[in-house]
Write an enzyme that holds these catalytic residues in place. Structure first.
Site, PDB file in Angstrom:
ATOM      1  N   LYS A   7       0.858  -1.189   0.000  1.00 18.41           N
ATOM      2  CA  LYS A   7       0.000   0.000   0.000  1.00 18.41           C
ATOM      3  C   LYS A   7       0.892   1.236   0.000  1.00 18.41           C
ATOM      4  CE  LYS A   7      -3.482   2.510   2.543  1.00 18.41           C
ATOM      5  NZ  LYS A   7      -4.552   2.448   3.523  1.00 18.41           N
ATOM      6  N   GLU A  49       7.266  -6.782   1.291  1.00 20.41           N
ATOM      7  CA  GLU A  49       6.024  -6.612   2.059  1.00 20.41           C
ATOM      8  C   GLU A  49       5.086  -7.801   1.848  1.00 20.41           C
ATOM      9  OE1 GLU A  49       4.801  -4.739   4.277  1.00 20.41           O
ATOM     10  OE2 GLU A  49       5.847  -2.810   4.265  1.00 20.41           O
ATOM     11  N   LYS A  86      -2.210  -1.458  -3.809  1.00 19.96           N
ATOM     12  CA  LYS A  86      -3.066  -0.266  -3.757  1.00 19.96           C
ATOM     13  C   LYS A  86      -2.224   0.985  -3.821  1.00 19.96           C
ATOM     14  CE  LYS A  86      -6.172   2.073  -0.623  1.00 19.96           C
ATOM     15  NZ  LYS A  86      -6.468   2.290   0.759  1.00 19.96           N
ATOM     16  N   SER A 120     -10.369   5.623  -4.723  1.00 22.60           N
ATOM     17  CA  SER A 120     -11.307   6.733  -4.910  1.00 22.60           C
ATOM     18  C   SER A 120     -10.847   7.735  -5.967  1.00 22.60           C
ATOM     19  CB  SER A 120     -11.521   7.439  -3.570  1.00 22.60           C
ATOM     20  OG  SER A 120     -10.288   7.862  -3.019  1.00 22.60           O
TER      21      SER A 120
HETATM   22  C1  PBG Z   1      -7.136   3.730   5.324  1.00 21.69           C
HETATM   23  C2  PBG Z   1      -7.668   3.473   3.979  1.00 21.69           C
HETATM   24  C3  PBG Z   1      -7.515   4.357   2.915  1.00 21.69           C
HETATM   25  C4  PBG Z   1      -8.206   3.798   1.853  1.00 21.69           C
HETATM   26  C5  PBG Z   1      -8.745   2.575   2.276  1.00 21.69           C
HETATM   27  N1  PBG Z   1      -8.379   2.387   3.588  1.00 21.69           N
HETATM   28  C6  PBG Z   1      -6.865   5.681   2.862  1.00 21.69           C
HETATM   29  C7  PBG Z   1      -5.519   5.863   3.366  1.00 21.69           C
HETATM   30  O1  PBG Z   1      -4.802   4.949   3.682  1.00 21.69           O
HETATM   31  O2  PBG Z   1      -5.099   7.009   3.504  1.00 21.69           O
HETATM   32  C8  PBG Z   1      -8.361   4.431   0.520  1.00 21.69           C
HETATM   33  C9  PBG Z   1      -9.500   3.995  -0.291  1.00 21.69           C
HETATM   34  C10 PBG Z   1      -9.746   4.829  -1.482  1.00 21.69           C
HETATM   35  O3  PBG Z   1      -9.065   5.847  -1.742  1.00 21.69           O
HETATM   36  O4  PBG Z   1     -10.665   4.471  -2.218  1.00 21.69           O
HETATM   37  N2  PBG Z   1      -6.720   2.781   6.100  1.00 21.69           N
END
Ligand code: PBG
Length: 338
Positions: free
Chosen positions: A202, A247, A262, A288
């Protein structure tokens, strides 16, 4: 003229197989089906649906509507739904004290959704950010996110989710060792069948922007003014690729059943490497900001929303994904004939 220009390979005409739909279908290398989709969904504590401004077409859903959506997912052939909570600001604090609330909106949504459509898998984010007033995924001390103290809170949260009926725990916090801690706790509590899909690779990404609005989280990111901690201190550096392999190796060794990369589209090279290196079910999260870009350009008539959506989802399959977590899931499943 043309055939002369192809010499010395007169038989090589790759367009031959593209001339009709039937032949394109016949030689197609990848297929996308509703079974590849995990529906990313935001639930809120109030009634009805509340649009997310930065994500036209995405609404936050009440518990009741989330249960109806689970029935819709079953009808569309979507195997699973990932839920994210928007928590009222009055219930946020510095340590995410309400993250493990057995009567909170996540627990209530899981129970209602599993009641309404038990055949649909439910996945929950194991992370503190929806519950912290600073919007970080961990407990902060002296300007640093504490690894062990955060894991303790995550284990409480994950056990609560599993006991509520959640099928897949998805830790998205990026603390070291959290997958092993969750797996041990699940075993100890007789919850060995609960799956873990780790947000293994991530990245600290600008593409999470609209999600922060959706869950009502503080504005974060690299060097946001007034925020003492940088997500770069726990999420991955977008410049790195070998580190993603380390990871993923760690999370699989600690007991993750599935792994995730992600964001999605900007990181398809990572998806490909992970899928090839480990042969474990590899997922990508079309986050998103990726949704917002397609939705915004589509709304302006700058691109064809439907085609861009389907092309992006197919790209994940081509890269080696077992499936895709996406806000487009219901729309795409409908297009796929669900
Ligand atoms: C946080 C989390 C995030 C997303 C999913 N879980 C944001 C972040 O880590 O800052 C993002 C999801 C998206 O942008 O659609 N644990």
């Amino acid at each position: 003229m043309r055939s002369a220009s192809l010499a010395p390979y007169p038989a090589l005409r790759l367009r031959r197989l593209r001339q009709a739909d039937w032949t394109r279908r016949l030689v197609r290398e990848n297929v996308l089906s509703p079974s590849d989709l995990i529906w990313s969904m935001v639930v809120h504590e109030g009634e009805g649906r509340v649009p997310v401004a930065a994500m036209p077409g995405v609404d936050r859903l009440s518990v009741k509507l989330a249960a109806e959506a689970a029935v819709e997912a079953r009808r569309l052939g979507i195997p699973a739904i990932a839920i994210f909570p928007q928590i009222d600001g009055s219930r946020k604090d510095a340590v995410g004290g309400n993250a493990a609330d057995p009567d909170g909106v996540i627990a209530r949504a899981v129970r209602a959704m599993k009641d309404a459509a038990p055949e649909v898998g439910i996945m929950c984010d194991v992370a503190l950010d929806p519950f912290t007033d600073h919007g970080h995924d961990g407990v902060i001390e002296d300007g640093r996110i504490l690894n062990e103290a955060t894991i303790e809170r995550l284990v409480e949260q994950g056990l609560m989710q599993a006991k509520a009926g959640c099928d897949i725990l998805a830790p998205s916090d990026m603390m070291d060792g959290r997958v092993g801690a969750l797996r041990r706790a699940l075993e100890a509590e007789g919850l060995a069948d609960t799956m873990i899909m780790s947000y293994a690779a991530k990245y600290a990404s600008a593409f999470y922007g609209p999600y922060r609005e959706a869950i009502g989280s503080a504005k974060l990111g690299t060097g946001a003014p007034g925020n003492p901690v940088d997500k770069m201190t726990y999420q991955m550096d977008p410049a790195n690729s070998d580190e993603a392999i380390r990871e993923v190796a760690l999370d699989l060794a600690e007991g993750a059943d599935m792994v995730m990369v992600k964001p999605g589209l900007p990181y398809l090279d990572i998806v490909r490497r992970v899928a090839e290196t480990f042969s474990a079910p590899t997922f990508a999260f079309q986050v998103s900001g990726e949704y917002a870009m397609i939705a915004a350009a589509g709304a302006n008539g700058w691109i064809d929303r439907d085609r861009a959506m389907m092309e992006s989802l197919m790209a994940f399959k081509r890269a080696g994904c077992a499936g895709i977590i996406t806000y487009f899931a219901p729309e795409a499943a409908r297009k796929l004939g669900g």
